[in-house]
Design a protein around this motif. Structure first.
Motif, PDB file in Angstrom:
ATOM      1  N   LEU A 194      -7.146  10.011 -15.559  1.00  0.00           N
ATOM      2  CA  LEU A 194      -8.197   9.843 -14.563  1.00  0.00           C
ATOM      3  C   LEU A 194      -7.596   9.524 -13.198  1.00  0.00           C
ATOM      4  N   THR A 195      -6.538   8.705 -13.207  1.00  0.00           N
ATOM      5  CA  THR A 195      -5.899   8.363 -11.936  1.00  0.00           C
ATOM      6  C   THR A 195      -5.434   9.626 -11.214  1.00  0.00           C
ATOM      7  N   VAL A 196      -4.827  10.543 -11.964  1.00  0.00           N
ATOM      8  CA  VAL A 196      -4.364  11.783 -11.333  1.00  0.00           C
ATOM      9  C   VAL A 196      -5.547  12.586 -10.826  1.00  0.00           C
ATOM     10  N   LEU A 197      -6.590  12.682 -11.675  1.00  0.00           N
ATOM     11  CA  LEU A 197      -7.749  13.458 -11.257  1.00  0.00           C
ATOM     12  C   LEU A 197      -8.319  12.911  -9.954  1.00  0.00           C
ATOM     13  N   GLU A 198      -8.262  11.576  -9.808  1.00  0.00           N
ATOM     14  CA  GLU A 198      -8.821  10.994  -8.587  1.00  0.00           C
ATOM     15  C   GLU A 198      -7.992  11.311  -7.355  1.00  0.00           C
ATOM     16  N   GLY A 217       0.818  -1.196   0.000  1.00  0.00           N
ATOM     17  CA  GLY A 217       0.000   0.000   0.000  1.00  0.00           C
ATOM     18  C   GLY A 217       0.854   1.249   0.000  1.00  0.00           C
ATOM     19  N   LEU A 218       1.988   1.153   0.680  1.00  0.00           N
ATOM     20  CA  LEU A 218       2.900   2.286   0.733  1.00  0.00           C
ATOM     21  C   LEU A 218       3.331   2.676  -0.684  1.00  0.00           C
ATOM     22  N   ALA A 219       3.562   1.662  -1.507  1.00  0.00           N
ATOM     23  CA  ALA A 219       3.993   1.933  -2.881  1.00  0.00           C
ATOM     24  C   ALA A 219       2.897   2.701  -3.622  1.00  0.00           C
ATOM     25  N   ILE A 220       1.641   2.238  -3.477  1.00  0.00           N
ATOM     26  CA  ILE A 220       0.526   2.928  -4.137  1.00  0.00           C
ATOM     27  C   ILE A 220       0.384   4.342  -3.589  1.00  0.00           C
ATOM     28  N   GLY A 221       0.486   4.432  -2.245  1.00  0.00           N
ATOM     29  CA  GLY A 221       0.349   5.735  -1.598  1.00  0.00           C
ATOM     30  C   GLY A 221       1.407   6.719  -2.071  1.00  0.00           C
ATOM     31  N   CYS A 222       2.616   6.213  -2.302  1.00  0.00           N
ATOM     32  CA  CYS A 222       3.714   7.066  -2.756  1.00  0.00           C
ATOM     33  C   CYS A 222       3.371   7.715  -4.088  1.00  0.00           C
ATOM     34  N   VAL A 223       2.857   6.895  -4.990  1.00  0.00           N
ATOM     35  CA  VAL A 223       2.512   7.408  -6.313  1.00  0.00           C
ATOM     36  C   VAL A 223       1.451   8.502  -6.181  1.00  0.00           C
ATOM     37  N   ALA A 224       0.432   8.216  -5.352  1.00  0.00           N
ATOM     38  CA  ALA A 224      -0.632   9.201  -5.155  1.00  0.00           C
ATOM     39  C   ALA A 224      -0.067  10.459  -4.510  1.00  0.00           C
ATOM     40  N   ALA A 225       0.829  10.267  -3.538  1.00  0.00           N
ATOM     41  CA  ALA A 225       1.414  11.416  -2.845  1.00  0.00           C
ATOM     42  C   ALA A 225       2.180  12.289  -3.824  1.00  0.00           C
ATOM     43  N   LEU A 226       2.868  11.625  -4.748  1.00  0.00           N
ATOM     44  CA  LEU A 226       3.630  12.366  -5.753  1.00  0.00           C
ATOM     45  C   LEU A 226       2.697  13.265  -6.570  1.00  0.00           C
ATOM     46  N   ALA A 227       1.557  12.691  -6.969  1.00  0.00           N
ATOM     47  CA  ALA A 227       0.586  13.475  -7.737  1.00  0.00           C
ATOM     48  C   ALA A 227       0.028  14.618  -6.903  1.00  0.00           C
ATOM     49  N   VAL A 241     -11.334   7.479  -5.412  1.00  0.00           N
ATOM     50  CA  VAL A 241     -12.537   8.169  -5.884  1.00  0.00           C
ATOM     51  C   VAL A 241     -13.447   8.476  -4.706  1.00  0.00           C
ATOM     52  N   LEU A 242     -13.608   7.467  -3.841  1.00  0.00           N
ATOM     53  CA  LEU A 242     -14.474   7.658  -2.673  1.00  0.00           C
ATOM     54  C   LEU A 242     -13.949   8.769  -1.798  1.00  0.00           C
ATOM     55  N   VAL A 243     -12.631   8.783  -1.603  1.00  0.00           N
ATOM     56  CA  VAL A 243     -12.040   9.820  -0.756  1.00  0.00           C
ATOM     57  C   VAL A 243     -12.261  11.191  -1.389  1.00  0.00           C
ATOM     58  N   LEU A 244     -12.097  11.261  -2.709  1.00  0.00           N
ATOM     59  CA  LEU A 244     -12.332  12.537  -3.391  1.00  0.00           C
ATOM     60  C   LEU A 244     -13.754  13.014  -3.121  1.00  0.00           C
ATOM     61  N   PHE A 245     -14.701  12.097  -3.301  1.00  0.00           N
ATOM     62  CA  PHE A 245     -16.107  12.451  -3.106  1.00  0.00           C
ATOM     63  C   PHE A 245     -16.374  12.851  -1.659  1.00  0.00           C
ATOM     64  N   ALA A 246     -15.912  11.993  -0.730  1.00  0.00           N
ATOM     65  CA  ALA A 246     -16.159  12.256   0.689  1.00  0.00           C
ATOM     66  C   ALA A 246     -15.479  13.552   1.121  1.00  0.00           C
ATOM     67  N   ALA A 247     -14.252  13.752   0.639  1.00  0.00           N
ATOM     68  CA  ALA A 247     -13.516  14.955   1.042  1.00  0.00           C
ATOM     69  C   ALA A 247     -14.260  16.199   0.593  1.00  0.00           C
ATOM     70  N   LEU A 248     -14.805  16.135  -0.611  1.00  0.00           N
ATOM     71  CA  LEU A 248     -15.522  17.309  -1.119  1.00  0.00           C
ATOM     72  C   LEU A 248     -16.791  17.563  -0.321  1.00  0.00           C
ATOM     73  N   MET A 249     -17.394  16.466   0.184  1.00  0.00           N
ATOM     74  CA  MET A 249     -18.609  16.636   0.981  1.00  0.00           C
ATOM     75  C   MET A 249     -18.267  17.174   2.366  1.00  0.00           C
ATOM     76  N   VAL A 250     -17.125  16.753   2.903  1.00  0.00           N
ATOM     77  CA  VAL A 250     -16.805  17.051   4.302  1.00  0.00           C
ATOM     78  C   VAL A 250     -16.049  18.370   4.444  1.00  0.00           C
ATOM     79  N   VAL A 251     -15.048  18.578   3.602  1.00  0.00           N
ATOM     80  CA  VAL A 251     -14.227  19.783   3.748  1.00  0.00           C
ATOM     81  C   VAL A 251     -15.075  21.001   3.381  1.00  0.00           C
ATOM     82  N   PRO A 252     -15.259  21.909   4.337  1.00  0.00           N
ATOM     83  CA  PRO A 252     -16.217  22.991   4.114  1.00  0.00           C
ATOM     84  C   PRO A 252     -15.756  24.002   3.078  1.00  0.00           C
TER      85      PRO A 252
END
Lengths: 262, 641, 220
Positions: B221-225, B10-20, B277-288
C-alpha cells in the motif's frame, strides 16, 4: 419519413477554431440547406473534419455560431454551446470518418439505440424497469430504417463482424434512426466498393428529396459529382470556392491544389 | 515555522518515496506499462532477502547479489515472457488487469510462503550511523546513500533514453512493438526493460524493508500511495518526481510541529501521516492528463467478444440461475459454524455485483468499491446507533452512499483506463485513511443484529433476499433501452453521444448505483460479523475483489455471485494466500481468455445447445454466412473477369 | 521470389484467408486488389510475419519462412509498410528516420520528401496524415529490401498527395528492377497504372489473376 416542415438547414457563421498557432478553421460561413446535398472538399489538413466537429459539438469553436435555420413558424435553434448529445437530440445526426459502431450489439440494436435515445428519459425509471412509452415508435422507426438501407436480412448479425461497407451503412442507419433534420457524413464512401457507392448515392439523393439537409466531406470526386448539389472547396481553414461540383472540380484552383493536375 | 531537524527526517522519508516513484517511472519509460505490481514485486524481493539472511544465514553481500542480481531481474524476465509479451497487442485495460493480477499473485505467494507474517528484523544493506552537521543536526548515512541511488538512477536513465542509440530503440519498442520488431531486437529490449524495472523494485524493497516493517499489505500500500508522486510528474519527468517526493516527505515531518487547538489535532495528525495519500488524490484531481497512451474502450480486454443478447431472452442463463439459487440456499442446512462462515457469501456477492455494474456494464474500471462498501457499513451502524430501526438502517445507510458515489463519479466522466483506476483507488485509500482509521468515526458503533435476526438462519435468508433485490435491480441495467445504451457507451463513447445518449449523466448515474450496491454489501458484511472491521474494507482488498470479478467475467452478475461463493469457500477451506494466488493466476491469464470464466461457461453452453443443422465444415460467424451467401449470389450475377 | 502455398490465416474462429496460392516474382510490381475485408492486409501481414499461418507455407528465395519471426524476415529483405502504424508516433521525425536508416544516410528520404527536412524535430503525433504517410514510405528509401509490401498507400489522402507518393514508389521500383514490390489497394486506378501483374482477392480467396490490361478499373 415524410417531407414537411420538420426539416431545417444548418447555418454556420464566422466559425473559427485555433490549435496552438494553427488556425484550422478560419472565419467560415456555410449554409447547408434542407432538401439538398452539400459537399465539402479540400486537401488533407484543410480543416474539413475540424469544421465538422465544431458543428457536431465534438470540438468547441473559438468563435462563430452554428444554428438550425429558422422557419416561418419556428425560430432558429442555436446549437453553439450545446454538448454533442444535445445537438443530436435537437436534430443533427452524424457519422464518423473512422467507423464507430457498437460492436457488442447487433445491426438492429445499433439502429435502435439511435432511435430510442433521441429524447432523454429519466434514468431512474429505466433502472426500475418501467416500460418505455416510446417503445412502439422506436420499433417502427428501426424497422423502416433497416428496410430503407437494405439491412433487414442482417438485422440480428453482430455489428462488429461486418465488412467495412456494411458497417458504414449501419452507421448511417443509426444516424437516420434519430429522425434528424440535418445529416453530416465524414467520408461516407471510403471503404465502399463501386456497387455500394452507387447504392449510397441513391439513398442520399432520396433522403435529400425527402427534405433532409445533408453535408458530406468526401475525397471521391465521382461520388461528389454524382450526389452533391453544391460543393465548397476548403483550403487552409478557409472556404475559397463554391459552386456545382462540376464547376468546382473544373476550377484552376481545385486542379492545382486538390486534384494535382496542372 | 520550518524546522531544519524535522526537514532532515523528512528527507529520509522523501528519499524512500522518491526511490519508489523513480522506480515506477523508470519501469514505465522502459516498458510502456504502468506497473501497479511494482510494490508487490518489491515486497516479494524483500521477503526473499529476509529468507536468505535470517533463515539460510547467507552473508549479506551474497544475499544482496542473489536477490538483486538474479531473483529480481529473473522475476521481470519471467513476467515479460509469460504475462506481458502475450498481451502486447491488448489495450491499456488488459495490461492494467494483468498488472493487478501479478500484484494479487505475488501477495498470495508471500502469504503462502511466509504466512503473511511481519518481520522487524529485515537485514539492512545501508551503513548505520550518521554525519554530524552544524547546529547539532545529524543526517543518517542511509539517507545519503538513498539520495545517491535515486539521483544515479534518474540521471543514468535520462541519459540512456535521451542520448543513446539503445535508448532510442527502447523508446521505439515502447511506442510500437510491432513496427519495432522489424527494425530492432524488440523482444530482447522489452525483456531487458522488464528485468531492469524489476531490479529497481528489488532495490526499493530491500532498502525499505528495514525502515518499515516487512509486511505484505502495508508495504504494498505504501508503494501504491507514492504513485501520487508519479502522477504529479505526469509519468514522464524523473526530476519532478524526485523533487516532489522529497518535498512531500519534508512537508510530512514539518506538519508534526503544527499544534492547533486540541480538537483539530486529530485532523492534523491524520494529515501528516497520510500526506502521500492526499497528494495522490489531489494530483489525480488536478493533473489533467497523464503522458500515456490510454486508448481503447474503457473496459477493453475485459469483455468477451461478440454480440451480447440484450434484447432476446437468454434461455441458457435460466439453468445456472436455478441451480445457483439451490446452492445458495444450501447453507441454511449447514451446521452452525459453516453457516456462520457462509454469511460472508451473499454480502460479498452484492459487492461483486456492484463491480459488475460499474466495470462490466458501464465499462468504468473501479478499484474503489471497498471504500463505498465500508461507508455503507459505517452509515448503517451510525443510523442504528441514532435509534433508526435496524432493518431500515440497513437500506438507508447504503442509500446515503449513493450521493457520495454521485459526487465521486464526476471525476470518472473524463477519465478512463489506468487514470480512472488510479482515481477510484485513491478515493478508497482516502476514505480508508481518513474515515475508517479514525476513532472519531468508527468508535462506539452499533453493529449487533436486532432480535429476530440474531439467529444466523434468518439473517442468511435476509441476505439472500438482499442479493436477489440487487440482481433484479441490475437486470434493467443489462437489458432493454438502458442495457443497450450502456453497451453502446462502452463500445464507443463518441458514437453513443452521436446517438443522443447523455454519456456523462449515464456514467455518474451508474457509478452512484454501483456505490449504493457496494454500500449494501458492506452493511451486510458488517452485520454478519457483528463488528466493523476496517481490514474488511482495506483498499488493497478492493484490488483483490476487482481481480476476482474480472476472472469470473466482468459483465456476468451470476459469475460474480459464484465468484464470491468460491472466494469465501477457498478462504475457509485452505490456508491464507491460496485464494489470492488463484485469483492472481486467473487475472494474469485473462488476456488469453477474454471474458473470464463466465464467458467460457456461456460459450460451452452455446456450443451444447447449438442447432444441429449448422454446417460444421467451415465455421463462420452469422455475419460471415450472410456475407458468403450475398457474395455467392453476386458472383453468379457477374462472372469474374 | 515469394511463393505462397495454400496459405490459410485465421483470427480466432474466423478464417480470413482460405488457402491462397500465389507467386510474387522478382523484378515485378504486383497489385493485390479487392475490397475491404477481402484479405489483402491479412495477406501482407502474414507474409511479413505479424500473423501466423494456420496452414500452408511461405517460401522466400528458396527458404521456408512460414514460422520465421518478423525480425528474421526483415533481415531477409521483407519490408511491410502498413496503412496505419508505419511510424513511431511518440518519437520525432528525425528519430523515426534514424531508426529506419539504422546508421545509413538519411538523404534519400530527405531528397524525396523535402517537407521532412523542415519537420525534422517535430513529433509524429503533430504531423498530418499525409506527412505521416510520407515518413512511413521513407523507410523503403532508407533501408535495403528485396520484397516491399505496401498496404493502402493512398488511404484517406487527397488525390494530389496520393499521386505524389505513387510517383516516389514508381521511381523506387524502377531504380531496382531486381526487386519485388507488392501493393494492396482497394482503389484499383493508381495501382493498375503501376503494376506488372494483378491479383484480385475476394472473401479471402484468389478470384482472378492477370496483367493490368486484362482489368477495367470501372468493373473491379
Amino acid at each position: 419519413m415524410s417531407g414537411g416542415p420538420r426539416f431545417r438547414g444548418v447555418r454556420i457563421r464566422g466559425l473559427r477554431r485555433r490549435f496552438g498557432g494553427v488556425t484550422a478553421v478560419d472565419d467560415v460561413d456555410l449554409d447547408v440547406p434542407a432538401g439538398a446535398v452539400t459537399a465539402l472538399i479540400g486537401p488533407n489538413g484543410a480543416g474539413k473534419t475540424t469544421l465538422f466537429h465544431c458543428v457536431t459539438g465534438l470540438d468547441a469553436a473559438d468563435a462563430g455560431t452554428v444554428t438550425l435555420a429558422p422557419q416561418p413558424d419556428r425560430p432558429a435553434v442555436l446549437l453553439s454551446g450545446l454538448p454533442p448529445h444535445a445537438r443530436a437530440r435537437a436534430g443533427v445526426a452524424w457519422t464518423f470518418q473512422r467507423i464507430e459502431l457498437f460492436a457488442g450489439l447487433t445491426v438492429a440494436e445499433n439502429i435502435r439505440v439511435g432511435a430510442e435515445n433521441r429524447s432523454g428519459r429519466p434514468l431512474l425509471s429505466g433502472l426500475l424497469g418501467l416500460p418505455d412509452p416510446r417503445r412502439a415508435a422506436v420499433r417502427a422507426v428501426t424497422g423502416a430504417v433497416l428496410e430503407r438501407l437494405g439491412l433487414t436480412a442482417l438485422a440480428d448479425v453482430s455489428a462488429g463482424s461486418l465488412p467495412t461497407g456494411t458497417m458504414r451503412l449501419v452507421e448511417l442507419g443509426r444516424a437516420l434512426a434519430a429522425e434528424p433534420t440535418a445529416l453530416l457524413l465524414d467520408e461516407p464512401a471510403s471503404g465502399l466498393d463501386d456497387h455500394q457507392i452507387v447504392r449510397l448515392a441513391e439513398v442520399l439523393r432520396a433522403l435529400a428529396a425527402d427534405g433532409l439537409a445533408i453535408l458530406l466531406v468526401e475525397h471521391d470526386i465521382r461520388f461528389v459529382t454524382a450526389v452533391a448539389d453544391r460543393a465548397y472547396l476548403m483550403v487552409a481553414g478557409r472556404v475559397l470556392l463554391s459552386g456545382t461540383p462540376d464547376e468546382v472540380f473544373a476550377s484552376d484552383l481545385a486542379r492545382e491544389i486538390y486534384i494535382g493536375e496542372s | 515555522m520550518f524546522y531544519a531537524g524535522l526537514a532532515l527526517n523528512g528527507l529520509a522519508i522523501g528519499c524512500v518515496a522518491a526511490l519508489a516513484a523513480v522506480g515506477l517511472l523508470a519501469t514505465y519509460r522502459v516498458t510502456g506499462v504502468f506497473n501497479i505490481a511494482f510494490g508487490s514485486n518489491a515486497v516479494f524481493c524483500a521477503y526473499v532477502m529476509w529468507q536468505c539472511v535470517r533463515v539460510w544465514h547467507l552473508p549479506l553481500a551474497v544475499a544482496a547479489l542473489l536477490v538483486l542480481g538474479i531473483v529480481a531481474p529473473g522475476v521481470g524476465l519471467v513476467l515479460e515472457r509469460f504475462v506481458y509479451r502475450p498481451l502486447r497487442r491488448s489495450g491499456a485495460s488488459g495490461l492494467l488487469v494483468a498488472t493487478l493480477g501479478v500484484l494479487v499473485l505475488q501477495l498470495g505467494l508471500v502469504f503462502l510462503l511466509w504466512g503473511g507474517r511481519s518481520y522487524v528484523d529485515a537485514p539492512s544493506l545501508l551503513p548505520a550511523g550518521s554525519v554530524r552537521l552544524p547546529g547539532s543536526l545529524t543526517l543518517p548515512y542511509a539517507t545519503i546513500v538513498e539520495l545517491c541511488v535515486v539521483a544515479l538512477i534518474a540521471v543514468l536513465l535520462t541519459f540512456l533514453l535521451r542520448a543513446t542509440r539503445v535508448g532510442l530503440m527502447v523508446r521505439a519498442v515502447v511506442d510500437d512493438r510491432d513496427l519495432a520488431s522489424a527494425l530492432v531486437p524488440a523482444d530482447r529490449l522489452a525483456a531487458g526493460g522488464w528485468a531492469f524495472g524489476s531490479f529497481l523494485a528489488g532495490v526499493a524493497g530491500v532498502l525499505w524493508a528495514p525502515i518499515y516493517h516487512l509486511d505484505p499489505y502495508s508495504l504494498t500500500l505504501t508503494v501504491l500511495e507514492t504513485m501520487g508522486v508519479a502522477v504529479l510528474a505526469r509519468l514522464t519527468s524523473l526530476p519532478i518526481a524526485v523533487v516532489a517526493a522529497l518535498a512531500i516527505g519534508i512537508g510530512q515531518t514539518e506538519l508534526t510541529a503544527v499544534h492547533p487547538a486540541a480538537r483539530w489535532q486529530g485532523l492534523v495528525d491524520a494529515f501528516h501521516t497520510n500526506l502521500f495519500v492526499l497528494v495522490l488524490f489531489a494530483a489525480l484531481m488536478v493533473v489533467p492528463r497523464l503522458g500515456i497512451r490510454d486508448s481503447g474502450a474503457a473496459g477493453g480486454g475485459l469483455h468477451r467478444q461478440g454480440a451480447r443478447r440484450t434484447s432476446r431472452v437468454d434461455h441458457i442463463s435460466r439453468l445456472p440461475l436455478g441451480a445457483l439459487s439451490l446452492v445458495l440456499a444450501l447453507p441454511l442446512f449447514f451446521d452452525p459454524a459453516d453457516l456462520r462462515a457462509s454469511l460472508a457469501v451473499p454480502a460479498l456477492a452484492v459487492v461483486f455485483v456492484s463491480l459488475v455494474v460499474a466495470t462490466g456494464y458501464a465499462g468504468q474500471i473501479s478499484l474503489g468499491q471497498a471504500g463505498y462498501a465500508g461507508l455503507g457499513a459505517l452509515f448503517m451502524a451510525k443510523l442504528a446507533g441514532a435509534g433508526v430501526p435496524w432493518l431500515l438502517a440497513l437500506f438507508l445507510g447504503p442509500l446515503l452512499v449513493v450521493p457520495l458515489g454521485w459526487l465521486t463519479g464526476y471525476p470518472a466522466i473524463h477519465r478512463r483506463g489506468l487514470y480512472l483506476a488510479l482515481t477510484t483507488f485513491a478515493t478508497a485509500a482516502v476514505v480508508a485513511r481518513f474515515v475508517f482509521a479514525q476513532p472519531v468515526f468508527v468508535g462506539a458503533l452499533v453493529v449487533s443484529r436486532p432480535r429476530g435476526f440474531t439467529d444466523d438462519h434468518w439473517f442468511y435468508a435476509l441476505e439472500l433476499a438482499c442479493l436477489l433485490l440487487a440482481l433484479l435491480l441490475v437486470r434493467s441495467l443489462h437489458t432493454g433501452p438502458m442495457g443497450r445504451a450502456l453497451v453502446a457507451m462502452r463500445d464507443s463513447e463518441t458514437a453513443a453521444v452521436s446517438a443522443g445518449i447523455d454519456v456523462r449523466r449515464m456514467k455518474v448515474f451508474v457509478f452512484a448505483c454501483a456505490a449504493g450496491l457496494a454500500g449494501l454489501g458492506g452493511a451486510l458484511t458488517t452485520s454478519a460479523a457483528q463488528a466493523f472491521n476496517p481490514t474488511d474494507f482495506d483498499p488493497v482488498q478492493g484490488l483483490v475483489w476487482f481481480a476476482a470479478v474480472a476472472v469470473w467475467g466482468v459483465d456476468s452478475a451470476l459469475g460474480a455471485v459464484v465468484g464470491a461463493a468460491a472466494l469465501v469457500a477457498v478462504d475457509v477451506g485452505t490456508v491464507s494466500g491460496v485464494s489470492s494466488l488463484l485469483i492472481g493466476i486467473g487475472a494474469v491469464l485473462l488476456g488469453r481468455f477474454p471474458g473470464g470464466i463466465g464467458a467460457a461457461v456461456r460459450r460451452a453452453g452455446d456450443w451444447a445447445v447449438r442447432p444441429v443443422e449448422r454446417p460444421l465444415t467451415r465455421r463462420l460467424s452469422p455475419a460471415g454466412r450472410a456475407v458468403a451467401r450475398a457474395a455467392a449470389a453476386r458472383a453468379r450475377e457477374r462472372p469474374v473477369s | 521470389m515469394l511463393v505462397l502455398d495454400a496459405l490459410r490465416v485465421r483470427y480466432g474462429p474466423l478464417e480470413a484467408l482460405h488457402g491462397v496460392s500465389l507467386t510474387f516474382a522478382q523484378g515485378e510490381v504486383t497489385a493485390v486488389l479487392g475490397r475491404n475485408g477481402a484479405g489483402k492486409s491479412t495477406l501482407l501481414r502474414a507474409v511479413a510475419g505479424y500473423l501466423r499461418a494456420s496452414s500452408g507455407r511461405i517460401h522466400w528465395q528458396g527458404s521456408d519462412i512460414t514460422r520465421a519471426p518478423v525480425r528474421r524476415r526483415a533481415d531477409a529483405g521483407v519490408m511491410l509498410i502498413p496503412d496505419e502504424g508505419g511510424v513511431f508516433r511518440t518519437l520525432t521525425v528525425r528519430e523515426n528516420l534514424d531508426l529506419f536508416a539504422a546508421g545509413r544516410e538519411l538523404t534519400p528520404a530527405l531528397d524525396a520528401f523535402p517537407d521532412l527536412r523542415t519537420l525534422s524535430r517535430r513529433r509524429v503525433t503533430l504531423l498530418s496524415g499525409g506527412e505521416q504517410q510520407m515518413l512511413a514510405l521513407s523507410r523503403a528509401l532508407l533501408a535495403p529490401w528485396r520484397l516491399l509490401l505496401v498496404d493502402e498507400l493512398s488511404h484517406g489522402l487527397a488525390p494530389v498527395l496520393a499521386t505524389r507518393l505513387y510517383d516516389v514508389l514508381a521511381a523506387l521500383a524502377a531504380a531496382h528492377p531486381d526487386r519485388a514490390v507488392v501493393l494492396a489497394e482497394p482503389d484499383p486506378r493508381e495501382a493498375l497504372a503501376l503494376a506488372d501483374r494483378v491479383h484480385v482477392l475476394r472473401r479471402g480467396e484468389l478470384a482472378a489473376t492477370g496483367s493490368p490490361a486484362d482489368f477495367d478499373p470501372a468493373t473491379l
